[in-house]
Design a protein around this motif. Structure first.
Motif, short mmCIF file in Angstrom:
data_model
loop_
_atom_site.label_atom_id
_atom_site.label_comp_id
_atom_site.label_asym_id
_atom_site.label_seq_id
_atom_site.Cartn_x
_atom_site.Cartn_y
_atom_site.Cartn_z
N GLN A 1 9.12 -15.60 -24.41
CA GLN A 1 8.35 -16.26 -23.78
C GLN A 1 8.94 -17.85 -23.73
O GLN A 1 8.07 -18.35 -25.06
N ASP B 1 8.15 -13.66 -11.76
CA ASP B 1 8.16 -13.06 -13.83
C ASP B 1 8.58 -11.48 -12.61
O ASP B 1 8.84 -12.34 -11.43
N HIS C 1 11.04 -18.33 -16.25
CA HIS C 1 10.63 -16.68 -14.95
C HIS C 1 10.41 -16.49 -16.95
O HIS C 1 10.81 -16.31 -17.77
N ILE C 2 8.95 -15.37 -16.19
CA ILE C 2 8.75 -14.33 -17.88
C ILE C 2 9.41 -13.79 -17.32
O ILE C 2 9.20 -12.64 -15.92
N VAL D 1 4.21 -9.36 -15.39
CA VAL D 1 2.68 -9.79 -15.91
C VAL D 1 1.69 -9.63 -14.15
O VAL D 1 1.77 -10.13 -13.57
#
Length: 261
Positions: A173, A191, A243-244, A248
């Motif tokens: 990431q 996320d 943006h992950i 999460v």
């Protein structure tokens, strides 16, 4: 202090801020000032902005207090910045500040509907696995980045100071990092939980000052932005790159937000 105890202290402090009679949940309005004088129900005076900056005309029996000085009649606040000025009056306070180049008023009342109806913020259980080692790549100089905001048609410019690289659930990431003050970094991100169990627009994470290039991201302390709680916020949104692409499942979840009564 154990990991769980430290996290619980953070949660207690966070809840105290959210429940503060002077916090953003106490805001009862977001009023954009113009050249035509206007009166607002939640704050004394008639307000306008023009060549002299923000001006208030206080009528008979009306007053404001700024830094221990009682104001009456006509008072010129002048040009205001995003940090603003806080003026108090009987029953509340008002923030006079700049948002996107336009002066605004945000009155606060301890019995405001968003604060009165607040029931707490759900969270994921604390998990040390979400304390992630990261590498900070500082830019040679700050890079102003234009980002969207929760106010339709309005954008904001934030100084980016570098990028954070890390792995989450085995996937690489990279997030743009902003200046959080006091040598901290500030992350705005979405996320795969966004809009499902967490607030759709974004969450934020304060990151302690890196030691050299090394940083620690504790997503157990990922927190909601003010716009998750009230319609009177002007929050910036994360750049699309932040943006992950995993779930999460740590930190604060989406709070219930009943309509103000």
């Amino acid at each position: 202090m154990t990991f769980e105890q430290a996290w619980q202290r953070w949660r207690d402090e966070r809840e105290a801020v959210l429940r503060s009679p002077e916090g953003f949940l106490a805001i009862t309005g977001l009023h954009w000032l113009g050249v035509n004088p206007q009166r607002f129900a939640e704050v004394p005076g008639v307000w306008s902005t023009g060549p002299d900056g923000v001006v208030v005309e206080l009528g008979e029996g009306e007053s404001l207090e700024v830094c221990g000085t009682t104001l009456g009649g006509r008072f010129v606040f002048g040009a205001v910045d995003p940090y603003g000025v806080i003026a108090s009056f009987e029953g509340g306070t008002v923030e006079v500040a700049d948002r996107f180049g336009t002066p605004v008023l945000r009155p606060r009342h301890s019995d405001g509907p968003f604060l009165r109806n607040y029931t707490g913020t759900p969270t994921y259980a604390p998990d040390p696995a979400w304390q992630l080692s990261a590498t900070f790549r500082a830019y040679e100089s700050r890079r102003p980045i234009s980002v969207g905001t929760v106010i339709e048609g309005r954008s904001s410019v934030i100084d980016a100071v570098g990028e954070i690289e890390f792995e989450a659930v085995g996937r690489p990431q990279r997030l743009i990092a902003f200046d959080g003050g006091d040598d901290e970094l500030w992350l705005l991100f979405t996320d795969e939980t966004s809009g499902v169990t967490t607030y759709a627009a974004c969450r934020q994470l304060a990151v302690e000052a890196p030691i050299g290039d090394n940083a620690v991201l504790d997503f157990n302390r990922a927190a909601n932005m003010p716009c998750a709680y009230t319609i009177h916020a002007t929050c910036p949104l994360p750049p699309a790159a932040n943006h992950i692409d995993v779930l999460v499942e740590a930190g604060e979840q989406a709070p219930p937000r009943p309509p103000p009564d």
